[in-house]
Design a protein around this motif. Structure first.
Motif, mmCIF file in Angstrom:
data_model
loop_
_atom_site.group_PDB
_atom_site.id
_atom_site.type_symbol
_atom_site.label_atom_id
_atom_site.label_comp_id
_atom_site.label_asym_id
_atom_site.label_seq_id
_atom_site.Cartn_x
_atom_site.Cartn_y
_atom_site.Cartn_z
ATOM 1 N N UNK A 1 26.226 93.039 64.527
ATOM 2 C CA UNK A 1 26.538 91.932 65.432
ATOM 3 C C UNK A 1 25.426 90.889 65.432
ATOM 4 N N UNK A 2 24.191 91.324 65.267
ATOM 5 C CA UNK A 2 23.074 90.379 65.209
ATOM 6 C C UNK A 2 23.225 89.439 64.018
ATOM 7 N N UNK A 3 23.613 89.969 62.876
ATOM 8 C CA UNK A 3 23.784 89.136 61.679
ATOM 9 C C UNK A 3 24.915 88.138 61.876
ATOM 10 N N UNK A 4 26.015 88.588 62.466
ATOM 11 C CA UNK A 4 27.138 87.688 62.721
ATOM 12 C C UNK A 4 26.714 86.573 63.670
ATOM 13 N N UNK A 5 25.967 86.921 64.692
ATOM 14 C CA UNK A 5 25.491 85.931 65.655
ATOM 15 C C UNK A 5 24.581 84.916 64.982
ATOM 16 N N UNK A 6 23.680 85.386 64.127
ATOM 17 C CA UNK A 6 22.796 84.466 63.407
ATOM 18 C C UNK A 6 23.586 83.521 62.513
ATOM 19 N N UNK A 7 24.621 84.040 61.851
ATOM 20 C CA UNK A 7 25.447 83.193 60.988
ATOM 21 C C UNK A 7 26.183 82.139 61.806
ATOM 22 N N UNK A 8 26.740 82.536 62.944
ATOM 23 C CA UNK A 8 27.430 81.577 63.814
ATOM 24 C C UNK A 8 26.472 80.493 64.298
ATOM 25 N N UNK A 9 25.316 80.904 64.785
ATOM 26 C CA UNK A 9 24.386 79.957 65.390
ATOM 27 C C UNK A 9 23.727 79.042 64.372
ATOM 28 N N UNK A 10 23.603 79.497 63.135
ATOM 29 C CA UNK A 10 23.002 78.633 62.119
ATOM 30 C C UNK A 10 23.907 77.447 61.806
ATOM 31 N N UNK A 11 25.206 77.630 61.955
ATOM 32 C CA UNK A 11 26.156 76.553 61.693
ATOM 33 C C UNK A 11 26.379 76.287 60.219
ATOM 34 N N UNK A 12 25.614 76.924 59.359
ATOM 35 C CA UNK A 12 25.727 76.682 57.928
ATOM 36 C C UNK A 12 26.937 77.370 57.319
ATOM 37 N N UNK A 13 27.183 78.575 57.721
ATOM 38 C CA UNK A 13 28.249 79.345 57.080
ATOM 39 C C UNK A 13 29.135 80.013 58.125
ATOM 40 N N UNK A 14 29.872 79.202 58.840
ATOM 41 C CA UNK A 14 30.764 79.731 59.875
ATOM 42 C C UNK A 14 31.881 80.558 59.239
ATOM 43 N N UNK A 15 32.361 80.128 58.065
ATOM 44 C CA UNK A 15 33.418 80.884 57.384
ATOM 45 C C UNK A 15 32.924 82.290 57.018
#
Length: 96
Positions: free
Chosen positions: A26-40
């Protein structure tokens, strides 16, 4: 009805393993969401996490209610462990 302790222990062990991996990722998913770079990528990873957890629970449901409940206990135990560990790791960085 016979209670097979082996199935219950298997459910608990598998639930602990799946729960730990699920909540740690879940931490990795959260980081991906928050970075905005790779939402897909974040959405894909989230769907994979949920599909793996659902598949494990569906498999255990075929073994019976007690192994399924044992897996749910394992998942909740790991949720508590991962959240407690995450809270203590960010606790020192939060001021206020």
């Amino acid at each position: 009805m016979t209670i097979d302790i082996g199935y219950i222990a298997f459910g608990l062990l598998l639930g602990c393993l799946a729960g730990y991996l699920h909540f740690q990722s879940l931490q990795k998913v959260t980081e991906l969401y928050l970075s905005g770079k790779s939402v897909a990528l974040a959405i894909g990873f989230q769907l994979l996490r949920l599909a793996l957890l659902f598949g494990m629970l569906a498999m255990l449901a075929r073994l019976g209610a007690l192994p399924l409940l044992a897996a749910l206990v394992g998942i909740l135990l790991m949720r508590t462990l991962v959240l407690r560990r995450a809270k203590s790791s960010i606790g020192g960085r939060i001021h206020g």
